[in-house]
Motif scaffolding. Structure first.
Motif, PDB file in Angstrom:
ATOM      1  N   GLN A 126       0.814  -1.217   0.076  1.00 43.84           N
ATOM      2  CA  GLN A 126      -0.055   0.041  -0.060  1.00 43.84           C
ATOM      3  C   GLN A 126       0.957   1.350  -0.140  1.00 43.84           C
ATOM      4  O   GLN A 126       1.656   1.316   0.671  1.00 43.84           O
ATOM      5  CB  GLN A 126      -0.856   0.195   1.168  1.00 43.84           C
ATOM      6  CG  GLN A 126      -1.886  -1.034   1.350  1.00 43.84           C
ATOM      7  CD  GLN A 126      -2.738  -0.830   2.589  1.00 43.84           C
ATOM      8  OE1 GLN A 126      -3.881  -0.409   2.467  1.00 43.84           O
ATOM      9  NE2 GLN A 126      -2.213  -1.253   3.640  1.00 43.84           N
ATOM     10  N   LYS A 127       0.517   2.186  -0.804  1.00 41.52           N
ATOM     11  CA  LYS A 127       1.074   3.571  -0.916  1.00 41.52           C
ATOM     12  C   LYS A 127       0.303   4.509  -1.608  1.00 41.52           C
ATOM     13  O   LYS A 127      -0.522   4.173  -2.408  1.00 41.52           O
ATOM     14  CB  LYS A 127       2.656   3.174  -1.355  1.00 41.52           C
ATOM     15  CG  LYS A 127       2.615   2.656  -2.908  1.00 41.52           C
ATOM     16  CD  LYS A 127       4.002   2.787  -3.426  1.00 41.52           C
ATOM     17  CE  LYS A 127       4.042   2.325  -5.081  1.00 41.52           C
ATOM     18  NZ  LYS A 127       5.290   2.330  -5.263  1.00 41.52           N
ATOM     19  N   CYS A 128       0.639   5.794  -1.832  1.00 45.47           N
ATOM     20  CA  CYS A 128       0.018   6.798  -2.703  1.00 45.47           C
ATOM     21  C   CYS A 128       0.970   6.947  -3.706  1.00 45.47           C
ATOM     22  O   CYS A 128       2.127   7.174  -3.587  1.00 45.47           O
ATOM     23  CB  CYS A 128      -0.023   8.102  -1.936  1.00 45.47           C
ATOM     24  SG  CYS A 128      -1.331   7.966  -0.597  1.00 45.47           S
ATOM     25  N   GLU A 129       0.624   6.719  -4.798  1.00 43.90           N
ATOM     26  CA  GLU A 129       1.599   6.753  -6.208  1.00 43.90           C
ATOM     27  C   GLU A 129       1.063   8.023  -6.906  1.00 43.90           C
ATOM     28  O   GLU A 129      -0.317   7.955  -7.498  1.00 43.90           O
ATOM     29  CB  GLU A 129       1.510   5.493  -6.921  1.00 43.90           C
ATOM     30  CG  GLU A 129       2.460   5.223  -7.835  1.00 43.90           C
ATOM     31  CD  GLU A 129       2.581   3.980  -8.281  1.00 43.90           C
ATOM     32  OE1 GLU A 129       3.556   3.372  -8.455  1.00 43.90           O
ATOM     33  OE2 GLU A 129       1.452   3.202  -8.506  1.00 43.90           O
ATOM     34  N   PRO A 130       1.878   8.873  -7.480  1.00 45.27           N
ATOM     35  CA  PRO A 130       1.494   9.749  -8.209  1.00 45.27           C
ATOM     36  C   PRO A 130       0.803   9.157  -9.596  1.00 45.27           C
ATOM     37  O   PRO A 130       1.168   8.408  -9.986  1.00 45.27           O
ATOM     38  CB  PRO A 130       2.951  10.604  -8.622  1.00 45.27           C
ATOM     39  CG  PRO A 130       3.700  10.107  -7.434  1.00 45.27           C
ATOM     40  CD  PRO A 130       3.441   8.660  -7.169  1.00 45.27           C
ATOM     41  N   CYS A 131      -0.131  10.227 -10.051  1.00 44.06           N
ATOM     42  CA  CYS A 131      -0.796   9.823 -11.340  1.00 44.06           C
ATOM     43  C   CYS A 131       0.281   9.822 -12.349  1.00 44.06           C
ATOM     44  O   CYS A 131       1.251  10.603 -12.399  1.00 44.06           O
ATOM     45  CB  CYS A 131      -1.922  10.859 -11.748  1.00 44.06           C
ATOM     46  SG  CYS A 131      -3.076  10.910 -10.265  1.00 44.06           S
ATOM     47  N   GLY A 132      -0.114   8.856 -13.534  1.00 41.35           N
ATOM     48  CA  GLY A 132       0.806   8.850 -14.445  1.00 41.35           C
ATOM     49  C   GLY A 132       0.563   9.738 -15.611  1.00 41.35           C
ATOM     50  O   GLY A 132      -0.379  10.636 -15.607  1.00 41.35           O
TER      51      GLY A 132
END
Length: 557
Positions: A126-132
């Protein structure tokens, strides 16, 4: 409920956890563990010797409840300390306890929750991932990144929002990943300074162009440019082909199969010019000229023959022309009234009040071109231009006045000038009688003292209460009929023949006439002295034959 026993090792260190003596077996078992430790029981380890309170790894694990939970792998979205205490690595992300784990619920703007809702859940990743690329999330609390909206693109991975397509470009679908995904507006069009445009329809054609039915912007022909607009507005781009002042352009414009407009016809007194697209316009004939066919570009404006009426450039006629002038005061025009509606109302009222038939041609002249201007004139806040209304002098024609009709007394010119300088809307009209009977009826109507009252009643019947003053009338008069027989040749009316005692002069259309022989001269044939180069008969100015000595000539033969 066995009592816990605390024991210290020889080095003084105490045992980790709470240990209790089992009265049945007489052996000690671990009963509880402190925070940051996982309880490993005999059942779990398979041996009494292996039971313990096992410390969780400070950097790699966390544990919520030592009495119930085991050590959990620290997900990449958290900073762990081996206890229940954790810190989110991405500020603004929200986590909540879900059983024995921390679950990532939302991320700040520009991020998505990983794993996504559509993927199999795995608490350890689980993590917050920047939008691609080509996606964004602009909410304060995000779970999923969405494709860039139409009119936008994003060429990088990051938390920033998608970029708007530049001015004068558009993108109609979602998910743009490069500025090249934004399409340029068609030639001769722009977004008028707007960015992020989502449709080609928002690429507005330049003011001197219009959008064809095929979607391209076309240069506006000169005849379709609004005369009142300093910005070169093209009326073909507007609903009803109207200019901003609600006035229409001259001529009939029709779109071809390719959606491009062509001028197909012109009104009375105008020459059709449509040989090339860039030159299309209705060219008004000069005063004193006429044109027979306004829907055929091969016809030209011609000088009006002597003894004929060519009202407003129409075909030469020997009919009588009646004229008049009125002033309208007290009229309040609706803001929704158009100039076309106003002119129609005035024409219908004048025509009905003087008894002009529906088939007779009528011309109206007003001192204003827009409804607001007309209202200013009515209110006395703008003086009307005399030159704008009295431009319709025409040669009167065949109908003779009734001997019983009274001759109206025209006011002195100084009085007329003073009355015209006052407030009110000045309307001048001309009407061509279809026959002698109508000319006589027009004469009587224009001579009647109740003319103003009759016109006011007609206006009232059409919802317009107004005060009217008759300024001036010109009654039909019987002119001297032109000599000779006329015929149409091409687009011109020409003299076909002259009676005995006359010579045909036709070196120019403007000066064509049947020249009458003077006293003591004669002519047997009206073509005497003419020449015929290239099969054309040209008769210049010349003299009739002198009467022979001893003869008597009556100027005919």
């Amino acid at each position: 409920g066995w009592p816990e026993v605390r024991r210290n090792c020889s080095d003084g260190e105490g045992l980790v956890g709470g240990w209790v003596l089992d009265p049945v077996t007489g052996r000690y078992v671990v009963g509880s563990c402190p925070g940051g430790h996982e309880l490993v029981t005999t059942e779990e380890s398979g041996s009494e010797e292996l039971q313990e309170c096992k410390a969780c790894s400070p950097d790699l694990q966390y544990i919520l409840d030592p009495a119930r939970d085991s050590c959990q792998k620290c997900p990449p979205g958290l900073t762990c300390h081996g206890t229940h205490e954790v810190e989110p690595k991405v500020a603004g992300s929200t986590w909540e306890i879900d059983g024995s784990i921390y679950r990532l619920k939302t991320c700040p703007s520009g991020n998505a929750v990983t794993p996504s809702l559509s993927e199999d859940f795995d608490a350890t990743i689980q993590k917050c991932e920047p939008c691609g690329k080509r996606e964004e999330c602009v909410l304060d609390a995000c779970t999923t990144c969405l494709p860039c909206q139409a009119g936008h693109y994003k060429p990088f991975v990051g938390v920033a929002a998608c970029l708007a397509c530049p001015v004068n470009t558009f993108r109609e679908t979602e998910g743009g990943s490069d500025i090249m995904d934004c399409s340029p507006c068609p030639t001769q069009s722009s977004t008028q300074g707007l960015s992020g445009v989502t449709s080609e329809s928002a690429c507005f054609c330049d003011r001197d162009t219009y959008r064809s039915q095929a979607g391209s912007c076309q240069k506006c022909p000169p005849g379709a440019l609004c005369a009142n607009s300093g910005e070169r507005q093209c009326a073909l781009a507007n609903a009803g082909q109207l200019c901003s002042d609600d006035n229409g352009i001259v001529g009939s414009w029709k779109a071809g199969p390719d959606g491009i407009y062509w001028l197909v016809g012109c009104p009375r007194g105008h020459r059709l010019e449509n040989e090339t697209y860039d030159l299309q316009e209705c060219q008004r004939c000069s005063p004193g000229e006429y044109i027979l066919e306004t829907n055929d570009p091969s016809f030209e404006c011609q000088p009006c023959p002597r003894g004929f009426t060519c009202l407003d450039g129409g075909a030469p006629s020997r009919a009588a022309v009646a004229k008049g002038e009125f002033t309208f005061t007290g009229l309040q025009l609706s803001s929704t009234t158009t100039m076309e509606e106003l002119r129609t109302l005035l024409e219908e009222s004048v025509r009905a009040s003087i008894g002009a038939s529906a088939g007779s041609y009528m011309s109206l002249e007003l001192p204003c071109t827009t409804v607001p201007e007309c209202q200013l004139v009515l209110d006395g806040r703008r003086a009307f231009a005399r030159s704008a209304v009295h431009t319709m002098l025409a040669h009167p024609a065949s109908a003779a006045p009734s001997p019983h009709a009274p001759t109206p007394q025209r006011p002195p010119r100084t009085e007329l000038a003073a009355r015209r300088a006052g407030s009110g809307l000045l309307v001048a009209f001309s009407v061509v009688a279809q026959d002698e009977a109508e000319a006589s009826a027009l004469q009587q109507a224009l001579s009647a003292p109740t003319l103003a009252q009759a016109l006011a009643q007609q206006m009232s019947a059409r919802g317009m209460d107004v005060s009217i003053e008759v300024l001036e009338q010109e009654l039909p008069e019987a002119p001297e009929r032109p000599v000779g027989d006329f015929e149409q040749v091409g687009g011109s009316l020409v003299i076909k023949s002259c009676p005995a005692g006359y010579l045909l002069v036709n070196s120019s259309l403007e000066d064509q006439t049947c020249y009458k022989c003077a006293k003591d001269t004669y002519s047997f044939r009206y073509l005497d002295g003419c020449v015929q180069p290239d099969g054309r008969t040209i008769c210049g100015p010349r003299s009739c034959e002198g009467c022979p000595p001893g003869g008597t000539c009556s100027s005919r033969w």
